[in-house]
Motif scaffolding. Structure first.
Motif, PDB file in Angstrom:
ATOM      1  N   MET A 213       0.824  -1.204   0.000  1.00 19.59           N
ATOM      2  CA  MET A 213       0.000   0.000   0.000  1.00 19.59           C
ATOM      3  C   MET A 213       0.865   1.265   0.000  1.00 19.59           C
ATOM      4  N   LYS A 214       0.260   2.322  -0.544  1.00 20.65           N
ATOM      5  CA  LYS A 214       0.915   3.620  -0.602  1.00 20.65           C
ATOM      6  C   LYS A 214       0.001   4.658   0.025  1.00 20.65           C
ATOM      7  N   ILE A 215       0.594   5.754   0.450  1.00 22.55           N
ATOM      8  CA  ILE A 215      -0.171   6.838   1.069  1.00 22.55           C
ATOM      9  C   ILE A 215       0.189   8.144   0.372  1.00 22.55           C
ATOM     10  N   THR A 216      -0.819   8.876  -0.062  1.00 23.70           N
ATOM     11  CA  THR A 216      -0.591  10.147  -0.750  1.00 23.70           C
ATOM     12  C   THR A 216      -0.182  11.235   0.244  1.00 23.70           C
ATOM     13  N   GLU A 217       0.218  12.337  -0.280  1.00 27.51           N
ATOM     14  CA  GLU A 217       0.680  13.458   0.539  1.00 27.51           C
ATOM     15  C   GLU A 217      -0.360  13.935   1.533  1.00 27.51           C
ATOM     16  N   ASN A 218      -1.630  13.897   1.130  1.00 27.68           N
ATOM     17  CA  ASN A 218      -2.685  14.444   1.980  1.00 27.68           C
ATOM     18  C   ASN A 218      -3.465  13.402   2.770  1.00 27.68           C
ATOM     19  N   GLY A 219      -3.117  12.122   2.608  1.00 22.96           N
ATOM     20  CA  GLY A 219      -3.745  11.105   3.444  1.00 22.96           C
ATOM     21  C   GLY A 219      -4.770  10.221   2.773  1.00 22.96           C
ATOM     22  N   VAL A 220      -4.427   9.697   1.592  1.00 23.16           N
ATOM     23  CA  VAL A 220      -5.235   8.668   0.938  1.00 23.16           C
ATOM     24  C   VAL A 220      -4.377   7.406   0.858  1.00 23.16           C
ATOM     25  N   ALA A 221      -4.799   6.361   1.545  1.00 26.94           N
ATOM     26  CA  ALA A 221      -4.104   5.076   1.480  1.00 26.94           C
ATOM     27  C   ALA A 221      -4.718   4.258   0.354  1.00 26.94           C
ATOM     28  N   ALA A 313      -9.230  11.917  -5.265  1.00 30.79           N
ATOM     29  CA  ALA A 313      -9.528  11.642  -3.856  1.00 30.79           C
ATOM     30  C   ALA A 313      -8.593  12.433  -2.945  1.00 30.79           C
ATOM     31  N   ASP A 314      -7.329  12.518  -3.331  1.00 31.46           N
ATOM     32  CA  ASP A 314      -6.347  13.261  -2.534  1.00 31.46           C
ATOM     33  C   ASP A 314      -6.717  14.737  -2.433  1.00 31.46           C
ATOM     34  N   ALA A 315      -7.202  15.307  -3.524  1.00 32.78           N
ATOM     35  CA  ALA A 315      -7.596  16.718  -3.530  1.00 32.78           C
ATOM     36  C   ALA A 315      -8.770  16.959  -2.589  1.00 32.78           C
ATOM     37  N   ILE A 316      -9.718  16.007  -2.555  1.00 38.07           N
ATOM     38  CA  ILE A 316     -10.875  16.142  -1.669  1.00 38.07           C
ATOM     39  C   ILE A 316     -10.454  16.068  -0.213  1.00 38.07           C
ATOM     40  N   VAL A 317      -9.556  15.134   0.101  1.00 38.80           N
ATOM     41  CA  VAL A 317      -9.064  15.008   1.473  1.00 38.80           C
ATOM     42  C   VAL A 317      -8.288  16.262   1.882  1.00 38.80           C
TER      43      VAL A 317
END
Length: 328
Positions: A213-221, A313-317
């Motif tokens: 798994m990976k995690i984006t800068e803003n918190g999407v796993a 999804a990252d942009a929404i988070v």
């Protein structure tokens, strides 16, 4: 309004000798529990009625809830009342012969995108359609009968679709209707054993999820699960999809997404999206899907679409975190 539509549904059920029940394909606990639970109520109340639930697909982890009926002639559908449960749009109904039914009723709790049915009872704030079926029984309990088996089906769907009564959609009514089902003598130890026990290979597969798994800068796993990896651990796409829950407890990650290869000729990839605090269903709707605000699904066909979906999804988070304080 709710009482009026419930009364109208009850009256329509009384008018028909044959009733066909329908659900969405790739059934979850709510889809299976609501259809089999309502079927049990109707059979117990009106033994003379023919109440059928016919589907080609099934769910291995819900096999303990029993099989559906064998196919019948088209003429049976044509004289029947159809009731579709837990299915937002007609394209997601598993048995396409629903269109043959004389009249159609929709009972659902998903965000309504494309209304259908001669009668429609939709309450998006409900934790599950099983909660709605329990409410239907409780409202007319002077007329309706229920069995322990039917109550178990309904309670199972309430448990699974509410995250074991943890989600924000759970209300006081949810627990009150759950109590009505528990009063029927449900064996909760056995039910939870069926739902929670996992094969050893599935547990080892979860370990792979944490590695991949990976995690984006803003918190999407997110994690991509290839068909090759699923085959290595002897898992069907359904079991692989269930492993999305492995990512649901990461602090700071408000959204988690599983991309699961289906292994079909079209190269489709099933997408399961989950979140807390922040609504994520708009992302699913952009990629051939939809569902609840914090629990939805979609379909993609390549890695380019996957990257675009994750970015959205990252942009929404990111926006949510910048405009809200109470999140973990």
């Amino acid at each position: 309004m709710s009482m009026e539509i419930k009364q109208a549904i009850l009256q329509k059920i009384k008018e028909y000798d044959t009733i066909m029940l329908f659900r969405h394909f790739r059934p979850d606990g709510d889809a299976k529990g609501s259809t089999k639970g309502l079927q049990g109520i109707l059979k117990a109340t009106w033994p003379e009625k023919e109440v059928l639930l016919i589907n080609d697909d099934h769910s291995d982890y819900l096999a303990f809830m029993g099989d559906d009926e064998a196919e019948v002639a088209d003429e049976v559908y044509k004289k029947a009342l159809g009731i579709v449960l837990d299915t937002a749009t007609t394209d997601r109904i598993a048995n396409k012969k629903f269109a043959l039914c004389k009249e159609l009723i929709k009972i659902d709790h998903h965000i309504e995108v494309a209304p259908y049915g001669d009668l429609s009872w939709v309450e998006t704030e409900k934790s599950s359609v099983c909660e709605m079926v329990a409410e239907f029984y409780a409202t007319f309990r002077d007329e309706l009968k229920i069995t322990q088996e039917a109550a178990t089906h309904i309670y199972t769907g309430m448990v699974t679709d509410s995250g074991r009564f943890q989600f924000s959609s759970v209300s006081g009514d949810t627990l009150r209707y759950a109590a009505v089902m528990l009063d029927q003598g449900i064996n909760t130890d056995l039910m939870y054993a069926h739902l929670q026990l996992k094969d050893f290979d599935e547990l080892k597969f979860r370990a792979q999820i944490y590695k991949l798994m990976k995690i984006t800068e803003n918190g999407v796993a997110y994690v991509y699960l290839s068909k090759e990896l699923q085959d290595k651990f002897g898992l069907k796409p359904e079991a692989a999809s269930a492993c999305i829950s492995a990512m649901d407890s990461i602090k700071g990650c408000l959204c988690w997404i599983g991309f699961i290869e289906n292994g079909d000729e079209e190269g489709s990839v099933r997408v399961r999206l989950r979140s807390r605090f922040v609504a994520i269903n708009s992302v699913a709707e952009h990629y051939r899907g939809g569902g609840h605000a914090c629990a939805c699904g979609a379909t993609i066909f390549n890695k380019k679409e996957m990257r675009a979906l994750v970015k959205e999804a990252d942009a929404i988070v990111k926006q949510y975190k910048e405009t809200h304080e109470e999140w973990l």
